[in-house]
Scaffold this motif. Sequence first.
Motif, PDB file in Angstrom:
ATOM      1  N   GLY A  75      66.993  67.095  29.548  1.00  0.00           N
ATOM      2  CA  GLY A  75      66.247  66.387  28.501  1.00  0.00           C
ATOM      3  C   GLY A  75      65.342  65.287  29.002  1.00  0.00           C
ATOM      4  O   GLY A  75      64.129  65.321  28.823  1.00  0.00           O
ATOM      5  N   HIS A  76      65.936  64.277  29.603  1.00  0.00           N
ATOM      6  CA  HIS A  76      65.151  63.114  30.041  1.00  0.00           C
ATOM      7  C   HIS A  76      65.407  62.859  31.522  1.00  0.00           C
ATOM      8  O   HIS A  76      66.357  62.171  31.874  1.00  0.00           O
ATOM      9  CB  HIS A  76      65.531  61.873  29.218  1.00  0.00           C
ATOM     10  N   VAL A  77      64.555  63.399  32.366  1.00  0.00           N
ATOM     11  CA  VAL A  77      64.721  63.190  33.807  1.00  0.00           C
ATOM     12  C   VAL A  77      63.390  62.751  34.411  1.00  0.00           C
ATOM     13  O   VAL A  77      62.315  63.055  33.880  1.00  0.00           O
ATOM     14  CB  VAL A  77      65.236  64.453  34.533  1.00  0.00           C
ATOM     15  N   SER A  78      63.486  62.061  35.510  1.00  0.00           N
ATOM     16  CA  SER A  78      62.292  61.525  36.163  1.00  0.00           C
ATOM     17  C   SER A  78      61.567  62.616  36.948  1.00  0.00           C
ATOM     18  O   SER A  78      62.123  63.679  37.247  1.00  0.00           O
ATOM     19  CB  SER A  78      62.683  60.402  37.121  1.00  0.00           C
ATOM     20  N   ALA A  79      60.324  62.319  37.300  1.00  0.00           N
ATOM     21  CA  ALA A  79      59.531  63.238  38.116  1.00  0.00           C
ATOM     22  C   ALA A  79      60.193  63.439  39.478  1.00  0.00           C
ATOM     23  O   ALA A  79      60.142  64.533  40.054  1.00  0.00           O
ATOM     24  CB  ALA A  79      58.116  62.684  38.292  1.00  0.00           C
ATOM     25  N   GLU A  80      60.859  62.375  39.973  1.00  0.00           N
ATOM     26  CA  GLU A  80      61.547  62.461  41.273  1.00  0.00           C
ATOM     27  C   GLU A  80      62.697  63.456  41.217  1.00  0.00           C
ATOM     28  O   GLU A  80      62.905  64.241  42.149  1.00  0.00           O
ATOM     29  CB  GLU A  80      62.075  61.080  41.695  1.00  0.00           C
ATOM     30  N   THR A  81      63.452  63.410  40.105  1.00  0.00           N
ATOM     31  CA  THR A  81      64.582  64.333  39.937  1.00  0.00           C
ATOM     32  C   THR A  81      64.085  65.776  39.890  1.00  0.00           C
ATOM     33  O   THR A  81      64.649  66.669  40.527  1.00  0.00           O
ATOM     34  CB  THR A  81      65.382  64.003  38.660  1.00  0.00           C
ATOM     35  N   LYS A  82      63.015  65.989  39.131  1.00  0.00           N
ATOM     36  CA  LYS A  82      62.442  67.341  39.039  1.00  0.00           C
ATOM     37  C   LYS A  82      62.001  67.832  40.414  1.00  0.00           C
ATOM     38  O   LYS A  82      62.280  68.969  40.795  1.00  0.00           O
ATOM     39  CB  LYS A  82      61.257  67.350  38.068  1.00  0.00           C
ATOM     40  N   ALA A  83      61.327  66.972  41.145  1.00  0.00           N
ATOM     41  CA  ALA A  83      60.858  67.337  42.492  1.00  0.00           C
ATOM     42  C   ALA A  83      62.026  67.688  43.401  1.00  0.00           C
ATOM     43  O   ALA A  83      61.938  68.620  44.221  1.00  0.00           O
ATOM     44  CB  ALA A  83      60.052  66.182  43.088  1.00  0.00           C
ATOM     45  N   PHE A  84      63.152  66.962  43.238  1.00  0.00           N
ATOM     46  CA  PHE A  84      64.340  67.214  44.056  1.00  0.00           C
ATOM     47  C   PHE A  84      64.933  68.587  43.737  1.00  0.00           C
ATOM     48  O   PHE A  84      65.381  69.306  44.635  1.00  0.00           O
ATOM     49  CB  PHE A  84      65.369  66.104  43.833  1.00  0.00           C
ATOM     50  N   TYR A  85      64.905  68.979  42.461  1.00  0.00           N
ATOM     51  CA  TYR A  85      65.384  70.309  42.064  1.00  0.00           C
ATOM     52  C   TYR A  85      64.578  71.397  42.761  1.00  0.00           C
ATOM     53  O   TYR A  85      65.134  72.375  43.260  1.00  0.00           O
ATOM     54  CB  TYR A  85      65.300  70.488  40.537  1.00  0.00           C
ATOM     55  N   TYR A  86      63.263  71.235  42.791  1.00  0.00           N
ATOM     56  CA  TYR A  86      62.413  72.232  43.452  1.00  0.00           C
ATOM     57  C   TYR A  86      62.652  72.248  44.961  1.00  0.00           C
ATOM     58  O   TYR A  86      62.649  73.301  45.586  1.00  0.00           O
ATOM     59  CB  TYR A  86      60.936  71.975  43.138  1.00  0.00           C
ATOM     60  N   LYS A  87      62.867  71.066  45.528  1.00  0.00           N
ATOM     61  CA  LYS A  87      63.108  70.966  46.971  1.00  0.00           C
ATOM     62  C   LYS A  87      64.379  71.733  47.367  1.00  0.00           C
ATOM     63  O   LYS A  87      64.410  72.448  48.375  1.00  0.00           O
ATOM     64  CB  LYS A  87      63.242  69.491  47.363  1.00  0.00           C
ATOM     65  N   ILE A  88      65.430  71.577  46.561  1.00  0.00           N
ATOM     66  CA  ILE A  88      66.715  72.220  46.891  1.00  0.00           C
ATOM     67  C   ILE A  88      66.762  73.676  46.412  1.00  0.00           C
ATOM     68  O   ILE A  88      67.092  74.581  47.173  1.00  0.00           O
ATOM     69  CB  ILE A  88      67.901  71.425  46.283  1.00  0.00           C
ATOM     70  N   ASN A  89      66.439  73.898  45.141  1.00  0.00           N
ATOM     71  CA  ASN A  89      66.598  75.242  44.580  1.00  0.00           C
ATOM     72  C   ASN A  89      65.542  76.239  45.044  1.00  0.00           C
ATOM     73  O   ASN A  89      65.834  77.425  45.207  1.00  0.00           O
ATOM     74  CB  ASN A  89      66.607  75.180  43.047  1.00  0.00           C
ATOM     75  N   ARG A  90      64.323  75.769  45.266  1.00  0.00           N
ATOM     76  CA  ARG A  90      63.250  76.676  45.693  1.00  0.00           C
ATOM     77  C   ARG A  90      62.999  76.605  47.206  1.00  0.00           C
ATOM     78  O   ARG A  90      63.173  77.594  47.923  1.00  0.00           O
ATOM     79  CB  ARG A  90      61.967  76.342  44.935  1.00  0.00           C
ATOM     80  N   ASP A  91      62.605  75.409  47.663  1.00  0.00           N
ATOM     81  CA  ASP A  91      62.151  75.283  49.055  1.00  0.00           C
ATOM     82  C   ASP A  91      63.248  75.606  50.068  1.00  0.00           C
ATOM     83  O   ASP A  91      63.005  76.311  51.048  1.00  0.00           O
ATOM     84  CB  ASP A  91      61.606  73.869  49.310  1.00  0.00           C
ATOM     85  N   LEU A  92      64.459  75.095  49.829  1.00  0.00           N
ATOM     86  CA  LEU A  92      65.563  75.336  50.762  1.00  0.00           C
ATOM     87  C   LEU A  92      65.920  76.823  50.818  1.00  0.00           C
ATOM     88  O   LEU A  92      66.189  77.367  51.887  1.00  0.00           O
ATOM     89  CB  LEU A  92      66.787  74.502  50.372  1.00  0.00           C
ATOM     90  N   ALA A  93      65.903  77.483  49.651  1.00  0.00           N
ATOM     91  CA  ALA A  93      66.216  78.922  49.604  1.00  0.00           C
ATOM     92  C   ALA A  93      65.212  79.730  50.416  1.00  0.00           C
ATOM     93  O   ALA A  93      65.586  80.602  51.217  1.00  0.00           O
ATOM     94  CB  ALA A  93      66.242  79.400  48.152  1.00  0.00           C
ATOM     95  N   PHE A 148      62.502  72.949  33.907  1.00  0.00           N
ATOM     96  CA  PHE A 148      62.275  72.858  35.361  1.00  0.00           C
ATOM     97  C   PHE A 148      63.425  73.445  36.163  1.00  0.00           C
ATOM     98  O   PHE A 148      63.228  73.990  37.245  1.00  0.00           O
ATOM     99  CB  PHE A 148      62.023  71.403  35.788  1.00  0.00           C
ATOM    100  N   TYR A 149      64.652  73.353  35.628  1.00  0.00           N
ATOM    101  CA  TYR A 149      65.797  73.939  36.340  1.00  0.00           C
ATOM    102  C   TYR A 149      65.612  75.453  36.456  1.00  0.00           C
ATOM    103  O   TYR A 149      65.687  76.029  37.544  1.00  0.00           O
ATOM    104  CB  TYR A 149      67.115  73.620  35.633  1.00  0.00           C
ATOM    105  N   GLY A 150      65.357  76.097  35.310  1.00  0.00           N
ATOM    106  CA  GLY A 150      65.141  77.547  35.309  1.00  0.00           C
ATOM    107  C   GLY A 150      63.948  77.943  36.147  1.00  0.00           C
ATOM    108  O   GLY A 150      63.971  78.944  36.859  1.00  0.00           O
ATOM    109  N   ASP A 151      62.901  77.116  36.097  1.00  0.00           N
ATOM    110  CA  ASP A 151      61.697  77.421  36.866  1.00  0.00           C
ATOM    111  C   ASP A 151      61.942  77.292  38.369  1.00  0.00           C
ATOM    112  O   ASP A 151      61.416  78.085  39.153  1.00  0.00           O
ATOM    113  CB  ASP A 151      60.543  76.504  36.436  1.00  0.00           C
ATOM    114  N   SER A 152      62.750  76.304  38.767  1.00  0.00           N
ATOM    115  CA  SER A 152      63.045  76.141  40.207  1.00  0.00           C
ATOM    116  C   SER A 152      63.790  77.366  40.736  1.00  0.00           C
ATOM    117  O   SER A 152      63.550  77.814  41.860  1.00  0.00           O
ATOM    118  CB  SER A 152      63.853  74.857  40.465  1.00  0.00           C
ATOM    119  N   LYS A 153      64.672  77.943  39.912  1.00  0.00           N
ATOM    120  CA  LYS A 153      65.390  79.167  40.303  1.00  0.00           C
ATOM    121  C   LYS A 153      64.435  80.372  40.329  1.00  0.00           C
ATOM    122  O   LYS A 153      64.523  81.229  41.209  1.00  0.00           O
ATOM    123  CB  LYS A 153      66.547  79.447  39.331  1.00  0.00           C
ATOM    124  N   TRP A 154      63.537  80.421  39.369  1.00  0.00           N
ATOM    125  CA  TRP A 154      62.585  81.534  39.287  1.00  0.00           C
ATOM    126  C   TRP A 154      61.610  81.515  40.465  1.00  0.00           C
ATOM    127  O   TRP A 154      61.292  82.549  41.054  1.00  0.00           O
ATOM    128  CB  TRP A 154      61.854  81.481  37.953  1.00  0.00           C
TER     129      TRP A 154
END
Length: 297
Positions: free
Chosen positions: A64-82, A129-135
């Motif tokens: 619901g309410h998360v910062s841009a930094e948190t979103k970026a961290f999700y992409y870093k771990i869920n997308r980039d690391l994979a 963003f969570y679903g998108d990072s996985k996608w």
Amino acid sequence: MKRVLITGKGSYIGTSFINWVKEMHPGEFETEELDMIDGTWKEKDFSGYDAVFHVAGLAHADVGHVSAETKAFYYKINRDLAIETAKKAKTDGVKQFVFMSSMIIYGESAGVGKRKVITRETKPHPANFYGDSKWQADKGVRKLQDEEFHVAVVRPPMIYGKGSKGNYPVLAKLAKKLPVFPDVKNARSMLHIENLCEFLSLLMESGDGGIYFPQNREYVRTSQMVKLIGKVSGHKVQVTKLLNPTVWIAGKIPGKVSGLANKAFGNMVYEKSMSDCFDRKYQIWNLKETIKRTEGE
């Protein structure tokens, strides 16, 4: 013997898989976990492993309410690391890369009273963003596949079992306390952890790539599951349609209330033929047996 490197240490799925193959497939798998947190994994030699099983990632949180930094961290771990891990596996000569994607890439479940049936033709459409990072990871790792490097993407529905986190423990807690529960007609695809572990063992045994949609034999009706949990736990829960109007009203209230109602009583299933892989040998336990194994001692 298949040598499997699990990238992501101490995960629920990874640990469950290790325990499952030790008990059910002794001598068939040799497993090792690799910590992905501090970056030292980059120095690890992946050659010599038949499969890399990537489970490292951030789980679904309140989006619901998360910062841009948190979103970026999700992409870093869920997308980039994979994608980075898959590239290393390919460079080091590993034959199979198994990636845990998720049903969440298809968006949220349909609301109370509506249907959502996912087929092979359904286009992923993440809701946040969570679903998108996985996608993004799902697409990224598959781009690396070739004749020598098989990429297997697994898109499971909600996983539950002994020690699981997420929605199931909340439901189980209610099932052990509430005297009555709404009997709303809904359907969810779900997957018991042991059915998943058996699926993974068959997948790694095959060495194949592709996109997979494992699920239990039966769709789950929330009220049916609550009743079963109560029964196994020695607590009788009366399910009744008299409470259904409350659920319908809750589903119409914008924000968190409708979100909770739709999470509990919404509809979202994989069309059953999508899960026919490996002659459905992985569907060891039916719903009743999975509840017994989850709630039993």
